[in-house]
Motif scaffolding. Structure first.
Motif, PDB file in Angstrom:
ATOM      1  N   UNK A 178      28.010  37.663  37.441  1.00  0.00           N
ATOM      2  CA  UNK A 178      28.328  36.978  38.864  1.00  0.00           C
ATOM      3  C   UNK A 178      30.062  37.328  39.167  1.00  0.00           C
ATOM      4  N   UNK A 179      30.092  38.061  40.100  1.00  0.00           N
ATOM      5  CA  UNK A 179      31.676  38.545  40.361  1.00  0.00           C
ATOM      6  C   UNK A 179      32.003  37.431  41.536  1.00  0.00           C
ATOM      7  N   UNK A 180      33.024  36.978  41.366  1.00  0.00           N
ATOM      8  CA  UNK A 180      33.774  36.150  42.666  1.00  0.00           C
ATOM      9  C   UNK A 180      34.733  37.046  43.419  1.00  0.00           C
ATOM     10  N   UNK A 181      34.323  37.119  44.556  1.00  0.00           N
ATOM     11  CA  UNK A 181      34.990  38.367  45.352  1.00  0.00           C
ATOM     12  C   UNK A 181      36.320  37.542  45.988  1.00  0.00           C
ATOM     13  N   UNK A 182      36.457  36.307  45.737  1.00  0.00           N
ATOM     14  CA  UNK A 182      37.540  35.272  46.010  1.00  0.00           C
ATOM     15  C   UNK A 182      38.693  36.067  45.104  1.00  0.00           C
ATOM     16  N   UNK A 183      38.424  36.281  44.042  1.00  0.00           N
ATOM     17  CA  UNK A 183      39.354  36.654  42.691  1.00  0.00           C
ATOM     18  C   UNK A 183      40.173  37.766  43.414  1.00  0.00           C
ATOM     19  N   UNK A 184      39.865  38.640  44.437  1.00  0.00           N
ATOM     20  CA  UNK A 184      40.616  39.745  44.490  1.00  0.00           C
ATOM     21  C   UNK A 184      41.816  39.318  45.453  1.00  0.00           C
ATOM     22  N   UNK A 185      41.592  38.368  46.103  1.00  0.00           N
ATOM     23  CA  UNK A 185      42.838  37.984  47.074  1.00  0.00           C
ATOM     24  C   UNK A 185      43.561  36.854  46.350  1.00  0.00           C
ATOM     25  N   UNK A 186      42.931  35.936  45.682  1.00  0.00           N
ATOM     26  CA  UNK A 186      43.399  34.465  45.073  1.00  0.00           C
ATOM     27  C   UNK A 186      43.446  34.740  43.514  1.00  0.00           C
ATOM     28  N   UNK A 187      44.470  34.699  43.145  1.00  0.00           N
ATOM     29  CA  UNK A 187      44.492  34.442  41.533  1.00  0.00           C
ATOM     30  C   UNK A 187      44.178  33.339  40.895  1.00  0.00           C
ATOM     31  N   UNK A 188      43.663  32.105  41.750  1.00  0.00           N
ATOM     32  CA  UNK A 188      43.129  30.718  41.295  1.00  0.00           C
ATOM     33  C   UNK A 188      41.721  31.059  40.716  1.00  0.00           C
ATOM     34  N   UNK A 189      41.036  31.920  41.288  1.00  0.00           N
ATOM     35  CA  UNK A 189      39.595  32.386  41.101  1.00  0.00           C
ATOM     36  C   UNK A 189      39.440  33.256  40.090  1.00  0.00           C
ATOM     37  N   UNK A 190      38.507  33.066  38.781  1.00  0.00           N
ATOM     38  CA  UNK A 190      38.426  34.023  38.034  1.00  0.00           C
ATOM     39  C   UNK A 190      37.519  35.367  38.366  1.00  0.00           C
TER      40      UNK A 190
END
Length: 64
Positions: free
Chosen positions: A27-39
């Motif tokens: 499960x990849x979190x696409x938010x992680x590309x723009x926000x380092x708070x999300x793994x």
């Protein structure tokens, strides 16, 4: 064998399911590309996530 539940990720519009050549899925979190708070690949199941946004009705997780 079905994949174990990913918690909130299963209903989040930012999830992308990534499958490898050996049949495993992640499960990849696409938010992680723009926000380092999300793994990039959060530890599952995710029970609390401030960035969770429900998918629109009928929208499915993006797959690769």
């Amino acid at each position: 064998m079905p994949a174990p539940p990913a918690g909130l990720c299963d209903s989040c519009r930012h999830q992308r399911v990534v499958r490898n050549t050996r049949g495993s899925s992640f499960s990849l979190c696409r938010r992680s590309k723009e926000d380092d708070r999300y793994p990039r690949y959060p530890r599952l199941p995710v029970l609390i996530c401030p960035g969770h946004e429900p998918r629109a009705a009928g929208e499915e997780a993006a797959e690769r």
